[in-house]
Write a protein that holds these residues in place. Structure first.
Motif, PDB file in Angstrom:
ATOM      1  N   THR A 115      12.762  15.401 -15.608  1.00  0.00           N
ATOM      2  CA  THR A 115      13.721  14.307 -15.437  1.00  0.00           C
ATOM      3  C   THR A 115      14.877  14.381 -16.426  1.00  0.00           C
ATOM      4  OG1 THR A 115      12.066  12.818 -14.474  1.00  0.00           O
ATOM      5  CG2 THR A 115      14.031  11.805 -15.432  1.00  0.00           C
ATOM      6  N   PRO A 116      14.626  14.476 -17.763  1.00  0.00           N
ATOM      7  CA  PRO A 116      15.767  14.572 -18.674  1.00  0.00           C
ATOM      8  C   PRO A 116      16.601  15.830 -18.476  1.00  0.00           C
ATOM      9  CG  PRO A 116      13.693  14.872 -19.856  1.00  0.00           C
ATOM     10  CD  PRO A 116      13.355  14.369 -18.501  1.00  0.00           C
ATOM     11  N   ILE A 117      15.947  16.931 -18.130  1.00  0.00           N
ATOM     12  CA  ILE A 117      16.713  18.154 -17.865  1.00  0.00           C
ATOM     13  C   ILE A 117      17.605  17.961 -16.644  1.00  0.00           C
ATOM     14  CG2 ILE A 117      16.514  20.560 -17.125  1.00  0.00           C
ATOM     15  CD1 ILE A 117      14.025  20.763 -18.902  1.00  0.00           C
ATOM     16  N   GLY A 118      17.059  17.314 -15.615  1.00  0.00           N
ATOM     17  CA  GLY A 118      17.858  17.026 -14.429  1.00  0.00           C
ATOM     18  C   GLY A 118      19.037  16.112 -14.735  1.00  0.00           C
ATOM     19  N   ASP A 119      18.813  15.116 -15.608  1.00  0.00           N
ATOM     20  CA  ASP A 119      19.910  14.215 -15.991  1.00  0.00           C
ATOM     21  C   ASP A 119      21.008  14.978 -16.733  1.00  0.00           C
ATOM     22  OD1 ASP A 119      18.514  12.130 -14.864  1.00  0.00           O
ATOM     23  OD2 ASP A 119      17.717  11.387 -16.772  1.00  0.00           O
ATOM     24  N   ALA A 120      20.604  15.871 -17.636  1.00  0.00           N
ATOM     25  CA  ALA A 120      21.591  16.653 -18.391  1.00  0.00           C
ATOM     26  C   ALA A 120      22.383  17.566 -17.461  1.00  0.00           C
ATOM     27  CB  ALA A 120      20.884  17.463 -19.480  1.00  0.00           C
ATOM     28  N   LEU A 121      21.693  18.217 -16.550  1.00  0.00           N
ATOM     29  CA  LEU A 121      22.388  19.082 -15.593  1.00  0.00           C
ATOM     30  C   LEU A 121      23.346  18.276 -14.725  1.00  0.00           C
ATOM     31  CD1 LEU A 121      19.442  21.397 -14.472  1.00  0.00           C
ATOM     32  CD2 LEU A 121      21.422  22.051 -15.840  1.00  0.00           C
ATOM     33  N   GLY A 122      22.934  17.059 -14.359  1.00  0.00           N
ATOM     34  CA  GLY A 122      23.808  16.205 -13.554  1.00  0.00           C
ATOM     35  C   GLY A 122      25.094  15.861 -14.288  1.00  0.00           C
ATOM     36  N   LEU A 123      24.986  15.553 -15.580  1.00  0.00           N
ATOM     37  CA  LEU A 123      26.186  15.248 -16.356  1.00  0.00           C
ATOM     38  C   LEU A 123      27.105  16.463 -16.445  1.00  0.00           C
ATOM     39  CD1 LEU A 123      27.864  13.416 -18.212  1.00  0.00           C
ATOM     40  CD2 LEU A 123      26.474  14.225 -20.128  1.00  0.00           C
ATOM     41  N   LEU A 124      26.526  17.636 -16.680  1.00  0.00           N
ATOM     42  CA  LEU A 124      27.356  18.839 -16.785  1.00  0.00           C
ATOM     43  C   LEU A 124      28.031  19.155 -15.450  1.00  0.00           C
ATOM     44  CD1 LEU A 124      25.137  21.174 -19.002  1.00  0.00           C
ATOM     45  CD2 LEU A 124      27.097  19.789 -19.674  1.00  0.00           C
ATOM     46  N   HIS A 125      27.316  18.954 -14.354  1.00  0.00           N
ATOM     47  CA  HIS A 125      27.947  19.138 -13.034  1.00  0.00           C
ATOM     48  C   HIS A 125      29.114  18.165 -12.866  1.00  0.00           C
ATOM     49  CE1 HIS A 125      25.600  22.186 -11.020  1.00  0.00           C
ATOM     50  NE2 HIS A 125      24.466  21.606 -11.363  1.00  0.00           N
ATOM     51  N   ALA A 126      28.925  16.918 -13.289  1.00  0.00           N
ATOM     52  CA  ALA A 126      29.981  15.909 -13.156  1.00  0.00           C
ATOM     53  C   ALA A 126      31.207  16.279 -13.984  1.00  0.00           C
ATOM     54  CB  ALA A 126      29.459  14.542 -13.578  1.00  0.00           C
ATOM     55  N   LEU A 127      30.988  17.000 -15.083  1.00  0.00           N
ATOM     56  CA  LEU A 127      32.096  17.452 -15.933  1.00  0.00           C
ATOM     57  C   LEU A 127      32.677  18.785 -15.471  1.00  0.00           C
ATOM     58  CD1 LEU A 127      30.610  16.588 -19.457  1.00  0.00           C
ATOM     59  CD2 LEU A 127      32.446  15.385 -18.262  1.00  0.00           C
ATOM     60  N   CYS A 128      32.234  19.261 -14.298  1.00  0.00           N
ATOM     61  CA  CYS A 128      32.714  20.523 -13.718  1.00  0.00           C
ATOM     62  C   CYS A 128      32.378  21.728 -14.589  1.00  0.00           C
ATOM     63  CB  CYS A 128      34.222  20.467 -13.455  1.00  0.00           C
ATOM     64  SG  CYS A 128      34.715  19.152 -12.313  1.00  0.00           S
ATOM     65  N   PHE A 129      31.306  21.623 -15.349  1.00  0.00           N
ATOM     66  CA  PHE A 129      30.854  22.762 -16.129  1.00  0.00           C
ATOM     67  C   PHE A 129      30.182  23.772 -15.195  1.00  0.00           C
ATOM     68  CE2 PHE A 129      27.667  25.014 -18.678  1.00  0.00           C
ATOM     69  CZ  PHE A 129      28.429  25.433 -19.754  1.00  0.00           C
ATOM     70  N   PRO A 130      30.422  25.081 -15.363  1.00  0.00           N
ATOM     71  CA  PRO A 130      29.860  26.089 -14.455  1.00  0.00           C
ATOM     72  C   PRO A 130      28.366  26.326 -14.713  1.00  0.00           C
ATOM     73  CG  PRO A 130      31.108  27.173 -16.182  1.00  0.00           C
ATOM     74  CD  PRO A 130      31.320  25.695 -16.374  1.00  0.00           C
ATOM     75  N   VAL A 131      27.561  25.332 -14.386  1.00  0.00           N
ATOM     76  CA  VAL A 131      26.128  25.376 -14.688  1.00  0.00           C
ATOM     77  C   VAL A 131      25.456  26.581 -14.056  1.00  0.00           C
ATOM     78  CG1 VAL A 131      23.939  24.175 -14.374  1.00  0.00           C
ATOM     79  CG2 VAL A 131      25.985  22.876 -14.995  1.00  0.00           C
ATOM     80  N   GLN A 132      25.715  26.806 -12.767  1.00  0.00           N
ATOM     81  CA  GLN A 132      25.030  27.885 -12.056  1.00  0.00           C
ATOM     82  C   GLN A 132      25.377  29.250 -12.638  1.00  0.00           C
ATOM     83  OE1 GLN A 132      22.649  27.204 -10.046  1.00  0.00           O
ATOM     84  NE2 GLN A 132      23.096  25.015 -10.138  1.00  0.00           N
ATOM     85  N   ASP A 133      26.624  29.436 -12.996  1.00  0.00           N
ATOM     86  CA  ASP A 133      27.023  30.721 -13.581  1.00  0.00           C
ATOM     87  C   ASP A 133      26.297  30.979 -14.897  1.00  0.00           C
ATOM     88  OD1 ASP A 133      28.735  31.177 -11.484  1.00  0.00           O
ATOM     89  OD2 ASP A 133      30.527  30.479 -12.544  1.00  0.00           O
ATOM     90  N   VAL A 134      26.285  29.971 -15.765  1.00  0.00           N
ATOM     91  CA  VAL A 134      25.653  30.141 -17.072  1.00  0.00           C
ATOM     92  C   VAL A 134      24.157  30.378 -16.921  1.00  0.00           C
ATOM     93  CG1 VAL A 134      25.140  29.000 -19.273  1.00  0.00           C
ATOM     94  CG2 VAL A 134      27.421  28.810 -18.275  1.00  0.00           C
ATOM     95  N   ARG A 135      23.513  29.623 -16.032  1.00  0.00           N
ATOM     96  CA  ARG A 135      22.070  29.804 -15.825  1.00  0.00           C
ATOM     97  C   ARG A 135      21.780  31.186 -15.254  1.00  0.00           C
ATOM     98  NH1 ARG A 135      18.925  24.997 -15.746  1.00  0.00           N
ATOM     99  NH2 ARG A 135      17.543  25.780 -14.119  1.00  0.00           N
TER     100      ARG A 135
END
Length: 342
Positions: A115-135
């Motif tokens: 749950t907290p990891i999902g919340d953090a990922l959600g915030l980064l997605h909302a900030l247009c951070f390239p989450v998928q690329d970094v992962r």
């Protein structure tokens, strides 16, 4: 900046980040606050047009005297989300690389913190951070190492990830013009961290039969000759990017945290002996280093006797960080302690 004021400023960001982690992800998350994430917070605050707001509160001990902490803001929330996702990446890495109970514990940790990891990922997605690329970059680290690639190839995922993490501060802090420089700074820092880890972990990796890009150089002299030039090149790139950044405040503190810390770690590589210790330092060298520390900027603040503990950048073991910047981790002195006791 007086070293006492620098310590208070660092503490305000360190403890403010811990409080933000607590608020958004639970009380357990405040223990994740670390030197790299605090540096990220300091850098974001220095880039923002307005200085961060402070609030009078305690950090961890409710019965302690209230101190100035940085109030929750966009930079703190971004750093907190990056910290949580860093834990997620570490758990995934341990689940893949470790064996036995360590691997099972990492898998259980990932499930428990879903749950907290999902919340953090959600915030980064909302900030247009390239989450998928970094992962994807971090997930591909093992494949690169399995090919017994060079140091530069192996360091590329870490370097690219740090480039994106630090570079995204340009958007979060409202300084889009700084993005190229921040990206360069992050990539250089990521390379330095990976290369330093490879140097420090060489003996352990060899004993465990694990990959290390420096195994191609079995003797200390060869490893040092191969590593120092690339470390110096990355350090030069780091300095150039930092010096050109449009920082609005706290440049001296950030220089001590980042540049002087990185310089100390590179110097550690050149000074280490076969026994893993530095060459003996003469009393004159020690005196000259102390004189060139923050003590010459104290301006009569009466804290010079403990300048070394608030200079923030002694080389230290563990964590892969370039910085030793935690006034709350018990390795400092009385003048830079805080209320962060459990």
């Amino acid at each position: 900046m007086c070293c006492q004021k620098a310590a208070s400023l660092y503490r305000a960001h360190f403890c403010g980040l811990g409080t933000s982690l607590h608020r958004h992800y639970g009380a357990w998350a405040r223990w994740l606050v670390n030197r790299d994430s605090t540096f990220l917070t300091l850098l974001g605050s220095a880039l923002a047009e307005a200085p961060p707001q402070l609030c009078q509160t305690t950090c961890c001990n409710k019965f302690a005297t209230p101190r100035d902490l940085v109030a929750d803001n966009a930079v703190l929330q971004y750093s907190a989300a990056v910290t949580i996702c860093g834990l997620s990446a570490k758990l995934d890495d341990d689940a893949q690389d470790e064996r036995g109970w360590r691997s099972h514990a990492a898998r259980f940790g990932s499930l428990a913190l879903d749950t907290p990891i999902g919340d953090a990922l959600g915030l980064l997605h909302a900030l247009c951070f390239p989450v998928q690329d970094v992962r994807a970059w971090m997930a591909g680290q093992a494949d690169i190492e399995n090919r017994s690639a060079t140091l530069h190839d192996c360091a590329r995922p870490t370097s690219a990830a740090y480039g994106e993490i630090v570079g995204h501060l340009a958007q979060v802090s409202g300084s889009p013009e700084a993005k190229p420089l921040l990206h360069q700074l992050g990539e250089s820092l990521g390379f330095l961290i990976y290369a330093q880890d490879a140097w420090e972990d060489w003996a352990r990796d060899k004993q465990r039969g694990q990959f290390n890009p420096l195994h191609a150089f079995p003797d200390l002299t060869g490893r040092r000759a191969a590593l120092l030039p690339v470390l110096e090149a990355a350090l030069t790139s780091l300095r150039r990017a930092f010096d050109a950044l449009p920082l609005r405040r706290n440049r001296d503190l950030l220089r001590a945290v980042l540049i002087e810390g990185a310089e100390a770690r590179v110097a550690q590589v050149s000074e280490e002996t076969d026994s893993g210790r530095k060459h003996p330092q003469s009393p004159i060298e020690g005196t000259e280093r102390k004189r060139s520390s923050c003590c010459d900027k104290c301006d009569g603040c009466n804290c010079c006797d403990c300048c070394d503990c608030v200079r923030f950048c002694r080389p230290g073991k563990g964590g892969g960080s370039m910085c030793d910047c935690n006034p709350c981790d018990g390795d400092g002195c009385e003048c830079c302690g805080c209320d962060c006791s459990p």
